[in-house]
Enzyme design. Structure first.
Site, mmCIF file in Angstrom:
data_model
loop_
_atom_site.group_PDB
_atom_site.id
_atom_site.type_symbol
_atom_site.label_atom_id
_atom_site.label_comp_id
_atom_site.label_asym_id
_atom_site.label_seq_id
_atom_site.Cartn_x
_atom_site.Cartn_y
_atom_site.Cartn_z
ATOM 1 N N ASP A 26 1.090 -1.258 -0.110
ATOM 2 C CA ASP A 26 0.120 0.674 0.308
ATOM 3 C C ASP A 26 1.029 1.376 0.155
ATOM 4 O O ASP A 26 1.893 0.913 0.704
ATOM 5 C CB ASP A 26 -0.830 -0.338 2.043
ATOM 6 C CG ASP A 26 -2.135 1.434 0.801
ATOM 7 O OD1 ASP A 26 -2.315 1.456 0.074
ATOM 8 O OD2 ASP A 26 -2.755 1.028 1.999
ATOM 9 N N GLY A 27 0.193 2.246 -0.270
ATOM 10 C CA GLY A 27 1.084 4.063 -0.480
ATOM 11 C C GLY A 27 1.912 4.302 -1.599
ATOM 12 O O GLY A 27 2.765 5.378 -1.623
ATOM 13 N N ARG A 30 1.304 7.193 -3.146
ATOM 14 C CA ARG A 30 1.184 8.367 -2.392
ATOM 15 C C ARG A 30 3.158 8.813 -2.449
ATOM 16 O O ARG A 30 3.061 9.815 -2.008
ATOM 17 C CB ARG A 30 0.992 8.152 -0.994
ATOM 18 C CG ARG A 30 -0.764 8.556 -0.745
ATOM 19 C CD ARG A 30 -1.309 7.959 0.404
ATOM 20 N NE ARG A 30 -1.564 6.612 0.073
ATOM 21 C CZ ARG A 30 -1.905 5.762 1.330
ATOM 22 N NH1 ARG A 30 -2.131 5.940 2.553
ATOM 23 N NH2 ARG A 30 -2.078 4.303 1.196
ATOM 24 N N ARG A 39 2.635 7.756 -10.448
ATOM 25 C CA ARG A 39 2.297 6.788 -9.944
ATOM 26 C C ARG A 39 3.012 4.764 -9.999
ATOM 27 O O ARG A 39 3.441 4.732 -9.361
ATOM 28 C CB ARG A 39 1.254 5.464 -10.087
ATOM 29 C CG ARG A 39 -0.243 7.164 -8.952
ATOM 30 C CD ARG A 39 -1.209 6.886 -9.428
ATOM 31 N NE ARG A 39 -2.035 5.797 -8.861
ATOM 32 C CZ ARG A 39 -2.264 5.328 -7.277
ATOM 33 N NH1 ARG A 39 -2.553 6.645 -6.848
ATOM 34 N NH2 ARG A 39 -2.226 4.462 -6.377
ATOM 35 N N SER A 71 -4.828 -6.662 -6.007
ATOM 36 C CA SER A 71 -6.463 -7.605 -5.573
ATOM 37 C C SER A 71 -7.440 -7.422 -6.596
ATOM 38 O O SER A 71 -7.223 -6.605 -7.894
ATOM 39 C CB SER A 71 -6.873 -6.588 -4.206
ATOM 40 O OG SER A 71 -7.491 -5.238 -5.000
ATOM 41 N N ASN A 74 -8.540 -3.847 -7.609
ATOM 42 C CA ASN A 74 -7.145 -3.405 -8.306
ATOM 43 C C ASN A 74 -7.752 -2.944 -9.911
ATOM 44 O O ASN A 74 -6.774 -2.662 -10.829
ATOM 45 C CB ASN A 74 -6.065 -3.563 -8.155
ATOM 46 C CG ASN A 74 -5.641 -2.947 -6.575
ATOM 47 O OD1 ASN A 74 -4.637 -3.901 -6.021
ATOM 48 N ND2 ASN A 74 -5.969 -2.201 -6.515
ATOM 49 N N ARG A 77 -8.564 0.343 -11.690
ATOM 50 C CA ARG A 77 -8.107 1.599 -11.902
ATOM 51 C C ARG A 77 -7.542 1.635 -13.212
ATOM 52 O O ARG A 77 -7.663 0.841 -13.912
ATOM 53 C CB ARG A 77 -6.511 0.969 -11.476
ATOM 54 C CG ARG A 77 -6.602 0.311 -10.069
ATOM 55 C CD ARG A 77 -5.547 0.944 -9.310
ATOM 56 N NE ARG A 77 -5.769 0.624 -7.600
ATOM 57 C CZ ARG A 77 -4.513 1.131 -6.810
ATOM 58 N NH1 ARG A 77 -3.016 1.541 -7.664
ATOM 59 N NH2 ARG A 77 -4.681 0.742 -5.673
HETATM 60 C C1 FPP Z 1 -0.740 -0.371 -3.783
HETATM 61 O O1 FPP Z 1 -0.423 0.880 -3.758
HETATM 62 C C2 FPP Z 1 -0.459 -0.902 -4.671
HETATM 63 C C3 FPP Z 1 -0.805 -1.743 -5.757
HETATM 64 C C4 FPP Z 1 -2.172 -2.067 -5.581
HETATM 65 C C5 FPP Z 1 -0.637 -3.010 -6.689
HETATM 66 C C6 FPP Z 1 0.804 -3.346 -6.371
HETATM 67 C C7 FPP Z 1 1.383 -4.341 -7.759
HETATM 68 C C8 FPP Z 1 2.641 -4.259 -8.242
HETATM 69 C C9 FPP Z 1 3.431 -2.966 -7.662
HETATM 70 C C10 FPP Z 1 2.359 -4.789 -9.560
HETATM 71 C C11 FPP Z 1 3.310 -5.978 -8.690
HETATM 72 C C12 FPP Z 1 4.402 -6.103 -7.821
HETATM 73 C C13 FPP Z 1 4.883 -6.914 -7.332
HETATM 74 C C14 FPP Z 1 6.578 -7.383 -6.181
HETATM 75 C C15 FPP Z 1 6.086 -7.533 -8.786
HETATM 76 P P1 FPP Z 1 -1.488 1.484 -3.574
HETATM 77 O O2 FPP Z 1 -1.382 2.128 -5.646
HETATM 78 O O3 FPP Z 1 -2.920 1.594 -3.233
HETATM 79 O O4 FPP Z 1 -1.009 3.173 -3.589
HETATM 80 P P2 FPP Z 1 -1.938 5.150 -3.098
HETATM 81 O O5 FPP Z 1 -2.703 3.674 -2.003
HETATM 82 O O6 FPP Z 1 -1.074 5.634 -2.442
HETATM 83 O O7 FPP Z 1 -3.654 5.163 -3.306
#
Ligand code: FPP
Length: 170
Positions: A26-27, A30, A39, A71, A74, A77
């Site tokens: 998460d994060g 941000r 992002r 998830s 997601n 998005r």
């Molecule tokens: C959470 O941050 C991140 C995600 C929902 C996606 C993460 C997926 C990857 C990086 C791709 C595959 C993973 C690996 C380890 C190869 P957010 O976007 O919800 O951040 P925010 O809450 O600040 O908006």
């Protein structure tokens, strides 16, 4: 998850090391926004952080490290962001296939992989084949993709209902 700069703390005594650590990514967004970056840059650093922590876990004796990364929610998005995440996932899987034996970390992908692009499913299969060859000493880093609480409840209820129907026919 994009926590770069946390350094490498001293390893805790072996008896205090958990067997399994699971975290939710998460994060990333941000983290990037704070630095005036897109992002996708936050996701790239998040993926790199996953690798750093997985290696650290292996070094201090944590057997399983699991990250909930993408998830079922997601998928909603913006397409551009989903595409960038899939590209990152491809890159990560290719690198994992090349490096996991040397790092002693078996990378496992968990979740309902059905909606993933075919080339990614192939990379996941190849990664699993390599992970299967690693010995007992390897730690496991699991990446949960397309997971969701609602989905899991739905699947569990379907499975239970299926068993009941099966039993009724016996
Ligand atoms: C959470 O941050 C991140 C995600 C929902 C996606 C993460 C997926 C990857 C990086 C791709 C595959 C993973 C690996 C380890 C190869 P957010 O976007 O919800 O951040 P925010 O809450 O600040 O908006």
């Amino acid at each position: 998850m994009a926590l770069f700069g946390f350094g490498k703390p001293a390893a805790p005594p072996a008896r205090q090391v958990p067997r399994h650590i699971a975290v939710t990514m998460d994060g990333n967004g941000r983290w990037a926004k704070k630095r005036g970056l897109p992002r996708s840059a936050g996701h790239a650093v998040g993926a790199e952080t996953f690798r750093t922590i997985a290696t650290y876990c292996k070094d201090i004796g944590v057997r399983y490290f699991t990250v909930y990364a993408f998830s079922t929610e997601n998928w909603k998005r913006p397409q551009e962001e989903v595409d960038a995440l899939m590209d990152l996932f491809r890159k990560y899987l290719r690198e994992a296939a090349e490096t996991m034996a040397a790092r002693g970390v078996a990378v496992r992908i968990l979740g309902d992989l059905t909606p993933l692009p075919e080339d990614i499913k192939t990379l996941i299969r190849e990664t699993a084949e390599i992970a299967d060859t690693l010995g007992e000493d390897a730690a496991t880093a699991s990446l949960c993709i397309n997971y969701g609480g609602r989905d899991e409840i739905k699947n569990a209820v379907r499975r239970i209902a299926g068993q009941e129907i099966g039993r009724a026919h016996v």
